[in-house]
Design a protein around this motif. Structure first.
Motif, PDB file in Angstrom:
ATOM      1  N   LYS A  42       0.745  -1.343  -0.005  1.00  0.00           N
ATOM      2  CA  LYS A  42       0.193  -0.168   0.073  1.00  0.00           C
ATOM      3  C   LYS A  42       0.868   1.199  -0.078  1.00  0.00           C
ATOM      4  CE  LYS A  42      -4.033  -2.137   2.240  1.00  0.00           C
ATOM      5  NZ  LYS A  42      -4.772  -2.130   3.413  1.00  0.00           N
ATOM      6  N   ASN A  43       2.078   1.268   0.575  1.00  0.00           N
ATOM      7  CA  ASN A  43       3.087   2.326   0.514  1.00  0.00           C
ATOM      8  C   ASN A  43       3.665   2.394  -0.681  1.00  0.00           C
ATOM      9  OD1 ASN A  43       3.073   3.831   3.345  1.00  0.00           O
ATOM     10  ND2 ASN A  43       2.673   1.772   3.970  1.00  0.00           N
ATOM     11  N   GLY A  44       3.558   1.307  -1.555  1.00  0.00           N
ATOM     12  CA  GLY A  44       4.156   1.776  -2.858  1.00  0.00           C
ATOM     13  C   GLY A  44       5.507   1.305  -3.030  1.00  0.00           C
ATOM     14  N   LEU A  45       6.019   0.660  -1.787  1.00  0.00           N
ATOM     15  CA  LEU A  45       7.552   0.227  -1.642  1.00  0.00           C
ATOM     16  C   LEU A  45       7.736  -1.078  -2.622  1.00  0.00           C
ATOM     17  CD1 LEU A  45       7.602   0.728   2.196  1.00  0.00           C
ATOM     18  CD2 LEU A  45       8.503   2.355   0.316  1.00  0.00           C
ATOM     19  N   ILE A  46       6.835  -1.819  -3.128  1.00  0.00           N
ATOM     20  CA  ILE A  46       7.234  -3.058  -3.692  1.00  0.00           C
ATOM     21  C   ILE A  46       6.873  -2.672  -5.224  1.00  0.00           C
ATOM     22  CG2 ILE A  46       6.726  -5.372  -3.907  1.00  0.00           C
ATOM     23  CD1 ILE A  46       7.587  -4.476  -1.260  1.00  0.00           C
ATOM     24  N   GLN A  47       7.802  -2.803  -6.325  1.00  0.00           N
ATOM     25  CA  GLN A  47       7.867  -2.500  -7.687  1.00  0.00           C
ATOM     26  C   GLN A  47       7.379  -3.652  -8.013  1.00  0.00           C
ATOM     27  OE1 GLN A  47      11.821  -1.477  -8.681  1.00  0.00           O
ATOM     28  NE2 GLN A  47      11.473   0.685  -8.564  1.00  0.00           N
ATOM     29  N   ASP A  48       6.549  -3.449  -9.092  1.00  0.00           N
ATOM     30  CA  ASP A  48       5.729  -4.715  -9.725  1.00  0.00           C
ATOM     31  C   ASP A  48       5.254  -5.682  -8.832  1.00  0.00           C
ATOM     32  OD1 ASP A  48       4.817  -6.275 -11.976  1.00  0.00           O
ATOM     33  OD2 ASP A  48       6.748  -6.956 -12.434  1.00  0.00           O
ATOM     34  N   SER A  49       4.418  -5.471  -8.036  1.00  0.00           N
ATOM     35  CA  SER A  49       3.963  -6.402  -6.938  1.00  0.00           C
ATOM     36  C   SER A  49       3.137  -7.495  -7.462  1.00  0.00           C
ATOM     37  CB  SER A  49       2.858  -5.393  -5.825  1.00  0.00           C
ATOM     38  OG  SER A  49       1.950  -4.897  -6.481  1.00  0.00           O
ATOM     39  N   SER A  50       2.521  -7.426  -8.606  1.00  0.00           N
ATOM     40  CA  SER A  50       1.697  -8.209  -9.343  1.00  0.00           C
ATOM     41  C   SER A  50       2.418  -9.584  -9.588  1.00  0.00           C
ATOM     42  CB  SER A  50       1.156  -8.008 -10.474  1.00  0.00           C
ATOM     43  OG  SER A  50       2.206  -7.557 -11.558  1.00  0.00           O
ATOM     44  N   GLN A  51       4.067  -9.731  -9.520  1.00  0.00           N
ATOM     45  CA  GLN A  51       4.930 -10.704  -9.817  1.00  0.00           C
ATOM     46  C   GLN A  51       4.772 -11.524  -8.545  1.00  0.00           C
ATOM     47  OE1 GLN A  51       9.113 -10.076 -10.019  1.00  0.00           O
ATOM     48  NE2 GLN A  51       8.669  -7.915  -9.592  1.00  0.00           N
ATOM     49  N   TYR A  52       4.459 -11.001  -7.546  1.00  0.00           N
ATOM     50  CA  TYR A  52       4.533 -11.811  -6.189  1.00  0.00           C
ATOM     51  C   TYR A  52       3.110 -12.349  -5.795  1.00  0.00           C
ATOM     52  CZ  TYR A  52       8.612  -9.322  -6.009  1.00  0.00           C
ATOM     53  OH  TYR A  52       9.995  -8.838  -6.376  1.00  0.00           O
ATOM     54  N   ILE A  53       2.114 -12.301  -6.520  1.00  0.00           N
ATOM     55  CA  ILE A  53       0.574 -12.727  -6.229  1.00  0.00           C
ATOM     56  C   ILE A  53       0.854 -14.062  -6.134  1.00  0.00           C
ATOM     57  CG2 ILE A  53      -0.219 -13.191  -8.636  1.00  0.00           C
ATOM     58  CD1 ILE A  53      -2.740 -11.757  -7.770  1.00  0.00           C
ATOM     59  N   THR A  54       1.572 -14.867  -6.758  1.00  0.00           N
ATOM     60  CA  THR A  54       1.716 -16.412  -6.563  1.00  0.00           C
ATOM     61  C   THR A  54       2.031 -16.641  -5.220  1.00  0.00           C
ATOM     62  OG1 THR A  54       2.254 -16.428  -8.788  1.00  0.00           O
ATOM     63  CG2 THR A  54       2.444 -18.383  -7.584  1.00  0.00           C
ATOM     64  N   LEU A  55       2.965 -15.975  -4.557  1.00  0.00           N
ATOM     65  CA  LEU A  55       3.373 -16.208  -3.278  1.00  0.00           C
ATOM     66  C   LEU A  55       2.416 -15.754  -2.162  1.00  0.00           C
ATOM     67  CD1 LEU A  55       7.166 -14.946  -3.067  1.00  0.00           C
ATOM     68  CD2 LEU A  55       6.222 -17.244  -3.150  1.00  0.00           C
ATOM     69  N   ALA A  56       1.404 -14.750  -2.421  1.00  0.00           N
ATOM     70  CA  ALA A  56       0.343 -14.621  -1.573  1.00  0.00           C
ATOM     71  C   ALA A  56      -0.544 -15.734  -1.522  1.00  0.00           C
ATOM     72  CB  ALA A  56      -0.302 -13.483  -2.195  1.00  0.00           C
ATOM     73  N   GLU A  57      -0.939 -16.386  -2.684  1.00  0.00           N
ATOM     74  CA  GLU A  57      -1.584 -17.563  -3.066  1.00  0.00           C
ATOM     75  C   GLU A  57      -0.933 -18.769  -2.250  1.00  0.00           C
ATOM     76  OE1 GLU A  57      -2.609 -21.486  -4.245  1.00  0.00           O
ATOM     77  OE2 GLU A  57      -0.758 -20.692  -4.733  1.00  0.00           O
ATOM     78  N   ASN A  58       0.428 -18.947  -2.381  1.00  0.00           N
ATOM     79  CA  ASN A  58       1.029 -19.760  -1.466  1.00  0.00           C
ATOM     80  C   ASN A  58       1.002 -20.027  -0.243  1.00  0.00           C
ATOM     81  OD1 ASN A  58       2.220 -21.016  -3.810  1.00  0.00           O
ATOM     82  ND2 ASN A  58       4.442 -20.385  -3.249  1.00  0.00           N
ATOM     83  N   ILE A  59       0.723 -18.870   0.540  1.00  0.00           N
ATOM     84  CA  ILE A  59       0.158 -18.830   2.041  1.00  0.00           C
ATOM     85  C   ILE A  59      -1.109 -18.545   2.209  1.00  0.00           C
ATOM     86  CG2 ILE A  59       2.683 -17.944   2.442  1.00  0.00           C
ATOM     87  CD1 ILE A  59       1.366 -15.226   3.135  1.00  0.00           C
ATOM     88  N   ASN A  60      -1.902 -18.565   1.031  1.00  0.00           N
ATOM     89  CA  ASN A  60      -3.374 -18.606   1.462  1.00  0.00           C
ATOM     90  C   ASN A  60      -3.951 -17.369   1.798  1.00  0.00           C
ATOM     91  OD1 ASN A  60      -5.879 -19.913   1.087  1.00  0.00           O
ATOM     92  ND2 ASN A  60      -5.771 -21.013   2.961  1.00  0.00           N
ATOM     93  N   SER A  61      -3.208 -16.260   1.502  1.00  0.00           N
ATOM     94  CA  SER A  61      -3.744 -14.826   1.930  1.00  0.00           C
ATOM     95  C   SER A  61      -4.416 -14.173   0.937  1.00  0.00           C
ATOM     96  CB  SER A  61      -2.274 -14.162   2.234  1.00  0.00           C
ATOM     97  OG  SER A  61      -2.688 -12.834   2.550  1.00  0.00           O
ATOM     98  N   VAL A  62      -5.853 -14.082   1.452  1.00  0.00           N
ATOM     99  CA  VAL A  62      -6.699 -13.445   0.587  1.00  0.00           C
ATOM    100  C   VAL A  62      -6.653 -12.086   0.876  1.00  0.00           C
ATOM    101  CG1 VAL A  62      -9.414 -12.846   0.258  1.00  0.00           C
ATOM    102  CG2 VAL A  62      -8.467 -15.205   0.946  1.00  0.00           C
ATOM    103  N   SER A  63      -6.515 -11.612   1.838  1.00  0.00           N
ATOM    104  CA  SER A  63      -6.315 -10.082   2.012  1.00  0.00           C
ATOM    105  C   SER A  63      -5.069  -9.373   1.360  1.00  0.00           C
ATOM    106  CB  SER A  63      -6.090  -9.547   3.351  1.00  0.00           C
ATOM    107  OG  SER A  63      -4.511 -10.189   3.967  1.00  0.00           O
ATOM    108  N   LEU A  64      -3.847 -10.212   1.150  1.00  0.00           N
ATOM    109  CA  LEU A  64      -2.767  -9.648   0.337  1.00  0.00           C
ATOM    110  C   LEU A  64      -2.845  -9.838  -0.993  1.00  0.00           C
ATOM    111  CD1 LEU A  64       0.165  -8.700   0.343  1.00  0.00           C
ATOM    112  CD2 LEU A  64       1.148 -10.976   0.631  1.00  0.00           C
ATOM    113  N   ILE A  65      -3.809 -10.774  -1.541  1.00  0.00           N
ATOM    114  CA  ILE A  65      -3.933 -10.881  -2.981  1.00  0.00           C
ATOM    115  C   ILE A  65      -5.120  -9.598  -3.381  1.00  0.00           C
ATOM    116  CG2 ILE A  65      -5.635 -12.169  -4.685  1.00  0.00           C
ATOM    117  CD1 ILE A  65      -4.793 -14.823  -3.365  1.00  0.00           C
ATOM    118  N   LYS A  66      -5.888  -9.356  -2.548  1.00  0.00           N
ATOM    119  CA  LYS A  66      -6.884  -8.187  -2.810  1.00  0.00           C
ATOM    120  C   LYS A  66      -5.907  -6.886  -2.702  1.00  0.00           C
ATOM    121  CE  LYS A  66     -11.179 -10.054  -0.720  1.00  0.00           C
ATOM    122  NZ  LYS A  66     -11.930 -10.072   0.450  1.00  0.00           N
ATOM    123  N   THR A  67      -5.211  -6.700  -1.929  1.00  0.00           N
ATOM    124  CA  THR A  67      -4.141  -5.538  -1.672  1.00  0.00           C
ATOM    125  C   THR A  67      -3.276  -5.538  -3.079  1.00  0.00           C
ATOM    126  OG1 THR A  67      -3.945  -5.615   0.314  1.00  0.00           O
ATOM    127  CG2 THR A  67      -2.496  -4.430  -0.543  1.00  0.00           C
TER     128      THR A  67
END
Length: 454
Positions: free
Chosen positions: A128-153
């Protein structure tokens, strides 16, 4: 941890050009994310341990943090959560107290939930603070830990690409691993459900019936309706997989049993084939058993659209091992209104007089079970044929109203004694069977009707 305690900066590049954290991961970070996700390998625990040290040292996000350091922290936190999840997936799920950073957990499940919550809060703050460049490339890791809130973010970040290879990998994994809430969160992010993932494996969406199998019938229906509203152009692909899987017919059968016509309408409106069977049982047969006239009308209309001139063949389909059809089911349970509808929809003599495995027809079922209203409907139909043993069945089962209706109809025929005095394969007449069973009323009526073969 010792180096960190002495003030060493983990993001300080070394002569080789990489920081300690990058060296610990032993791969270029974006490629490593993709590799670990696709191969399902356990992350390098050195990375996890460093992330633990960072996490335990503070936990506050500095909005002015260097983006490289933020990315390293972000990945370290995700690997920390992945390590916790791996404990569960590797079978270490027995209840026992565990300690990490002074926190006691009663079970592995509690630890996973606690660690995920910690990680989600910090990772979402980084994104949310814009500190992660191209955050979409990490959506798979968010899925790995079963994190709905991080996917939405991640999905809310401007420039998020729902059709990237990373997004497709996340969708594929959520389907195969049965993560329903993650699957739905990914759908809402706009991911194209029919696009191939980066592994180019064939049709991962074939697993969707399995994914939704543990949802209630009502919830499954609403999930698919929502899916259709999100991806109306792609729903037919998933419907095709469901139509190949008899479990969806089981869902429809249960909804019919609950008389939930709205959910049945929703499913069939999405493209489910109402003429498919589950172990030979069709939805129309179940609706006929339940006596649900609205459901029967709806299913007949849908079957007529799907089958056209082959509707008669569908109606004649039989449920093993008894080999009964929808008309038999309605007659067996005495639903006169359903019998009437089926006769009107398919006024074919072969259908009306069709027999099941033990050579009984719809008329026999109404007589045997004393379903007089349904019997009256059948007897009044011009194409009905009264079999030679119909009166034998009535003589054995003392349902007086049904017997009287049948006998009255037979006596109005041109040659009633052909049936009144008919001998079955054992040489018995209806009168003999009534006398043997002690059915005095029936025997008397037969004698008064001229029965004489004793």
């Amino acid at each position: 941890q010792e180096f960190l305690a002495r003030g060493v900066e983990i993001n300080q590049p070394l002569p080789c050009g990489q920081s300690p954290l990058q060296l610990a991961s032993n791969k270029d970070i974006p490629d490593n994310v993709r590799y670990l996700t696709n191969k399902r390998f356990t992350p390098n625990y050195q990375v996890v341990d460093i992330a633990n040290a960072i996490f335990n040292a503070g936990g506050q996000i500095d909005p002015n943090m260097d983006q490289n350091k933020a990315t390293e922290l972000f990945l370290g936190l995700l690997f920390k959560a992945q390590k916790s999840v791996n404990k569960h997936t590797q079978g270490h799920n027995q209840s026992k107290k565990q300690k990490e950073s002074g926190k006691f957990y009663e079970s592995v499940e509690e630890e996973i939930d606690y660690v995920r919550k910690e990680v989600e809060e910090l990772c979402c703050a980084l994104v949310k603070n814009g500190l992660i460049q191209d955050s979409s490339q990490y959506i798979t890791l968010a899925e790995n830990i079963n994190s709905v809130s991080l996917i939405k973010t991640i999905a809310e970040v401007p420039g998020f690409d729902p059709n990237s290879g990373h997004s497709q990998d996340a969708m594929r994994n959520s389907i195969i691993l049965g993560r329903i809430e993650v699957f739905e969160a990914l759908l809402r992010s706009g991911i194209n459900i029919t696009q191939r993932d980066s592994l180019e494996e064939s049709d991962p969406y074939r697993h969707i019936p399995t994914l939704l199998d543990n949802k209630s019938d009502y919830a499954l229906t609403k999930t698919l309706v929502n899916l259709n509203s999100l991806h109306p152009g792609h729903i037919s692909t998933i419907m095709g997989y469901f139509n190949e899987d008899s479990r969806i017919t089981c869902v429809i059968l249960r909804l019919i049993e609950k008389q939930d016509i709205e959910s049945v309408r929703d499913l069939i409106g999405l493209g489910f084939d109402s003429t498919l069977t589950s172990s030979g049982l069709t939805p129309l047969m179940m609706a006929s058993i339940m006596g649900d006239q609205e459901m029967v009308d709806f299913l007949l209309d849908d079957a007529a659209l799907r089958k056209g001139e082959e509707l008669g063949e569908f109606l004649n389909s039989q449920y093993p091992p008894q080999q009964v059809n929808a008309l038999h089911c309605a007659a067996m349970y005495g639903h006169a209104n359903i019998v009437q509808i089926l006769l009107e929809r398919h006024p074919d003599p072969e259908y009306i007089n069709s027999t099941c495995a033990n050579n009984e027809d719809a008329l026999h079922f109404t007589i045997r079970n004393g379903k007089d209203d349904a019997l009256q409907v059948l007897l009044s139909h011009p194409l009905i044929k009264i079999s030679p043993i119909a009166l034998h069945i009535a003589a054995c089962h003392e349902h007086r109203n049904s017997f009287d209706s049948l006998l009255t109809t037979i006596k109005s025929m041109e040659n009633p004694h052909a049936l009144i005095d008919f001998q079955d394969k054992n040489g018995d007449t209806p009168l003999i069977l009534a006398a043997r069973k002690g059915h005095e009323y029936i025997a008397t009526q037969l004698l008064e009707s001229g029965a004489y073969k004793l």
